[in-house]
Design a protein around this motif. Structure first.
Motif, mmCIF file in Angstrom:
data_model
loop_
_atom_site.group_PDB
_atom_site.id
_atom_site.type_symbol
_atom_site.label_atom_id
_atom_site.label_comp_id
_atom_site.label_asym_id
_atom_site.label_seq_id
_atom_site.Cartn_x
_atom_site.Cartn_y
_atom_site.Cartn_z
ATOM 1 N N ARG A 273 0.824 -1.202 0.000
ATOM 2 C CA ARG A 273 0.000 0.000 0.000
ATOM 3 C C ARG A 273 0.867 1.265 0.000
ATOM 4 N N THR A 274 2.003 1.219 0.698
ATOM 5 C CA THR A 274 2.912 2.369 0.703
ATOM 6 C C THR A 274 3.401 2.670 -0.709
ATOM 7 N N VAL A 275 3.753 1.625 -1.458
ATOM 8 C CA VAL A 275 4.227 1.836 -2.830
ATOM 9 C C VAL A 275 3.095 2.410 -3.686
ATOM 10 N N ALA A 276 1.917 1.811 -3.587
ATOM 11 C CA ALA A 276 0.777 2.298 -4.379
ATOM 12 C C ALA A 276 0.435 3.741 -4.020
ATOM 13 N N ASP A 277 0.465 4.050 -2.708
ATOM 14 C CA ASP A 277 0.135 5.415 -2.274
ATOM 15 C C ASP A 277 1.152 6.428 -2.791
ATOM 16 N N ILE A 279 2.784 6.348 -5.659
ATOM 17 C CA ILE A 279 2.477 6.662 -7.059
ATOM 18 C C ILE A 279 1.171 7.463 -7.137
ATOM 19 N N ARG A 280 0.194 7.068 -6.341
ATOM 20 C CA ARG A 280 -1.114 7.722 -6.381
ATOM 21 C C ARG A 280 -1.019 9.176 -5.916
ATOM 22 N N ARG A 281 -0.241 9.381 -4.857
ATOM 23 C CA ARG A 281 -0.072 10.747 -4.356
ATOM 24 C C ARG A 281 0.664 11.614 -5.382
ATOM 25 N N GLY A 282 1.590 10.996 -6.095
ATOM 26 C CA GLY A 282 2.261 11.701 -7.192
ATOM 27 C C GLY A 282 1.268 12.093 -8.283
ATOM 28 N N ASN A 283 0.332 11.193 -8.594
ATOM 29 C CA ASN A 283 -0.747 11.508 -9.553
ATOM 30 C C ASN A 283 -1.498 12.763 -9.116
ATOM 31 N N GLU A 284 -1.887 12.759 -7.828
ATOM 32 C CA GLU A 284 -2.647 13.911 -7.302
ATOM 33 C C GLU A 284 -1.821 15.193 -7.376
ATOM 34 N N GLY A 285 -0.552 15.073 -6.996
ATOM 35 C CA GLY A 285 0.313 16.254 -6.947
ATOM 36 C C GLY A 285 0.495 16.887 -8.315
ATOM 37 N N VAL A 286 0.751 16.065 -9.306
ATOM 38 C CA VAL A 286 1.060 16.613 -10.628
ATOM 39 C C VAL A 286 -0.178 17.276 -11.236
ATOM 40 N N GLU A 287 -1.347 16.807 -10.824
ATOM 41 C CA GLU A 287 -2.596 17.429 -11.289
ATOM 42 C C GLU A 287 -2.779 18.843 -10.722
ATOM 43 N N LEU A 288 -2.107 19.115 -9.605
ATOM 44 C CA LEU A 288 -2.264 20.424 -8.957
ATOM 45 C C LEU A 288 -1.443 21.517 -9.632
ATOM 46 N N SER B 191 14.641 4.181 -15.418
ATOM 47 C CA SER B 191 13.183 4.244 -15.539
ATOM 48 C C SER B 191 12.465 4.151 -14.188
ATOM 49 N N HIS B 192 12.818 3.127 -13.369
ATOM 50 C CA HIS B 192 12.019 2.884 -12.176
ATOM 51 C C HIS B 192 12.287 3.922 -11.085
ATOM 52 N N VAL B 193 13.560 4.247 -10.844
ATOM 53 C CA VAL B 193 13.858 5.277 -9.843
ATOM 54 C C VAL B 193 13.419 6.668 -10.327
ATOM 55 N N PRO B 194 13.646 7.035 -11.599
ATOM 56 C CA PRO B 194 13.087 8.316 -12.057
ATOM 57 C C PRO B 194 11.568 8.406 -11.823
ATOM 58 N N GLN B 195 10.860 7.295 -12.038
ATOM 59 C CA GLN B 195 9.418 7.293 -11.770
ATOM 60 C C GLN B 195 9.147 7.590 -10.300
ATOM 61 N N LEU B 196 9.857 6.898 -9.402
ATOM 62 C CA LEU B 196 9.647 7.116 -7.966
ATOM 63 C C LEU B 196 10.020 8.535 -7.553
ATOM 64 N N ARG B 225 6.604 15.254 -14.710
ATOM 65 C CA ARG B 225 5.625 14.834 -15.730
ATOM 66 C C ARG B 225 5.214 13.372 -15.577
ATOM 67 N N ILE B 226 6.208 12.460 -15.399
ATOM 68 C CA ILE B 226 5.861 11.035 -15.358
ATOM 69 C C ILE B 226 5.179 10.630 -14.050
ATOM 70 N N ALA B 227 5.063 11.560 -13.101
ATOM 71 C CA ALA B 227 4.296 11.249 -11.887
ATOM 72 C C ALA B 227 2.827 10.988 -12.217
ATOM 73 N N ALA B 228 2.405 11.285 -13.439
ATOM 74 C CA ALA B 228 1.023 11.027 -13.855
ATOM 75 C C ALA B 228 0.789 9.558 -14.230
ATOM 76 N N SER B 229 1.819 8.711 -14.113
ATOM 77 C CA SER B 229 1.691 7.300 -14.534
ATOM 78 C C SER B 229 0.706 6.510 -13.675
ATOM 79 N N ALA B 230 0.228 5.398 -14.235
ATOM 80 C CA ALA B 230 -0.801 4.579 -13.588
ATOM 81 C C ALA B 230 -0.249 3.784 -12.408
ATOM 82 N N PRO B 231 -0.860 3.892 -11.216
ATOM 83 C CA PRO B 231 -0.373 3.180 -10.027
ATOM 84 C C PRO B 231 -0.344 1.658 -10.196
#
Lengths: 372, 372
Positions: A273-277, A279-288, B191-196, B225-231
């Motif tokens: 869940r920490t890993v998923a959160d 990425i998900r929090r990054g999704n939210e952030g970039v939308e802001l 790829s993976h660390v840049p995503q994180l 930008r890539i923080a928009a990727s799918a969890p």
């Protein structure tokens, strides 16, 4: 009377002579923009070569000892900003002095510590720049549509504030009032830490295993693009804004450790869940984030295949013109080994059908549209 | 005979029927590319809707039980990759099976642990993708000019290897042989660390002080930008490549702590140098990346001011065509409040003079060129 000429008239009336100290990228760009509005721009720089270049390129004229400026803009490197502000305030009593340095609390506190009368000083920071620096890269339009932070304090008169905010408006920027510490915390998050993160990530590449970097793609290129920035300037900026930067870095380091621990022990409670959160929090952030992303969402993208021969783009855009389709943004993907490129064109949603039908009728191959 | 038709002939001769399991972005894109070369593509997917879409869009036909494929491509999510490879190897004895998953050691070790005969399995990974997933976003050209990692092992026959490398070549990619662990360490870094890192940085934005994000500019937008990727996908990828990712994260955390400590105590011995070295090392690292940056260095950039009215870009590119100037790359800067845009055009160095003189003679205003 158009908006532009109203603004030009106001600028000429309000500013009289504007004195700009420092003819680098920002100083010269302000000079170009004001000169284009008919304002008398007096440029000064400790480097005669830089000054000459700025004048030759049309940023203004060389300052004279008898200039009577109505506004002074200090656009020098961060480490000398406070000194130059102090000198200008002393040399031109009663004249509004602003600076454009990217850290606002440190010069303000330095000047307060020296008991300088700061009544007519208003710090500011246009969020504008280019990858290349210097008078040679200056451009009148770099402020258009960008925020321009203005730091008023209790002493600031409405008249003085209007002069600095008027400067921002005349250059097409949007003035935003902020306290110096509020500004510095904001840029720590939105500019200074992103710079460090990009630098730290790119800083791992020299130690990469043999051949590993051949696998790099657009994602990592974007993530590290600003790692190409000049060290001299950034050492000054980071040093001047150390405390807010360290706060964000500490929070980031804690987040990083959390996700790293989760990956180390994936079966621990909550690890996945920490890993998923993350990425998900990054999704939210970039939308802001405001700007490009948000703006582009207003438009639809059409991807057109274009032969890699001279004149093809001309035909494409000529025919879009005939179809009365205005191109709002545009990216060309061009692979060195392919015989064609892909032009991604952003258009108003109402123009998509007209553009696609019209282009297809003229023989263009549409690779995709946003609303496929 | 052109290069393309030679390649198409080879593809048809070599592949016979290619079976693709998984009709998402990568599977469907491979299907489009092979179909365009005249190869019989048999598509399979657990989702009938996805399969129907892929077929409707032209990626191939629905697979039949009596298909006798000469090559099987597994293009399913990471968490089911090993299962599907095992099933395909069992169902089609002697047929080469490859997969396109973005982690290579884990599925290989999983299959070894199950004592699956891996003689005809060759893992691979095309470094290609798009921001949008699914059959609907598939495009035949996404592999062109991209690396395609092929993981041979001691058992791999030259004939089997040629089938998988031939697939990569037929799709315009460049096959690169790597061991699975070598591949995984490389993508952890590139790829993976840049995503994180992008996710962690963007993950700070929801907690930003009020109004701070208004100051965000292009730098932080690129960095995140890539923080928009799918969890969903990323949790699987990061989980499957945890050890190499954690190694890079640990190194990065140590670098981050070092620069953070230096900013906290700027007068400590070596502190300023640590900050400068961080930026400088980032400069070096970003220069090592192949691709866009490197390619663009071959070209010179010319920035032309363009009125924001339909047809202007058409006129510009039409006239560049008349001047026999080929546009290699192109960026349009378009400010919502300005009445003009800036078109940054990349051209061969030998064409700069011709382009600039010709455009100026036709009344265009050149804002700058790289070699100003």
């Amino acid at each position: 009377m158009t908006e532009l000429s109203t603004s030009a008239a106001r600028a000429a009336r309000t500013h009289g002579t504007v004195r700009i100290v420092g003819a680098g990228l920002l100083g010269s760009s302000i000079g170009h923009a004001l000169s284009a509005l008919g304002v008398d721009v007096a440029l000064d720089d400790t480097s005669p070569a830089q000054l000459r270049l700025a004048v030759d390129y049309g940023a203004g004229r060389v300052a004279r000892p008898d200039d009577r400026p109505s506004l002074i803009v200090v656009a020098v490197p961060p480490d000398v900003t406070a000194d130059v502000i102090e000198r200008e305030l002393a040399a031109h009593p009663g004249v509004v002095v602003t600076d454009v340095a990217s850290v606002k609390l440190e010069p303000f506190q330095t000047l307060q510590g020296r008991d300088v009368d700061l009544t007519h000083y208003i710090g500011s920071h246009p969020l504008a720049g280019r990858e290349r620096g210097g008078a040679i890269s200056a451009r009148a339009d770099i402020f258009v549509g960008r925020p321009w932070v203005v730091c008023r304090d209790g002493d600031t008169s409405a008249a003085d504030l209007a002069v600095v905010e008027g400067l921002a408006l005349d250059l097409g920027a949007t003035p935003i009032e902020m306290a110096p510490d509020e500004h510095d915390r904001a840029v720590a998050l939105t500019s200074h830490v992103p710079q460090l993160v990009a630098s730290l990530l790119a800083g791992r590449f020299p130690d990469a295993p043999d051949g590993a970097l051949r696998l790099a793609g657009q994602g990592v290129r974007d993530t590290t693009r600003i790692a190409a920035s000049a060290p001299e300037l950034w050492v000054q900026i980071l040093g001047a804004n150390a405390a807010p930067v360290v706060d964000v870095l500490d929070a980031l380091a804690a987040d990083l450790t959390r996700v790293s621990d989760a990956l180390r022990a994936p079966d621990a409670p909550g690890a996945r869940r920490t890993v998923a959160d993350t990425i998900r929090r990054g999704n939210e952030g970039v939308e802001l984030l405001p700007g490009k992303h948000g703006q582009n969402r207003r438009f639809e993208q059409i991807v057109v295949m274009v032969d890699d021969t001279p004149g093809q783009l001309g035909r494409l855009f000529g025919e879009l013109g005939e179809l009365e389709v205005n191109v709002e943004d545009l990216r060309l993907e061009h692979s060195p080994r392919a015989q064609f490129g892909l032009a991604e064109i952003s258009v108003e949603p109402t123009a998509v059908r007209r553009a696609v039908d019209g282009l297809e009728a003229r023989g263009w191959k549409i690779a995709s549209t946003t609303n496929d």
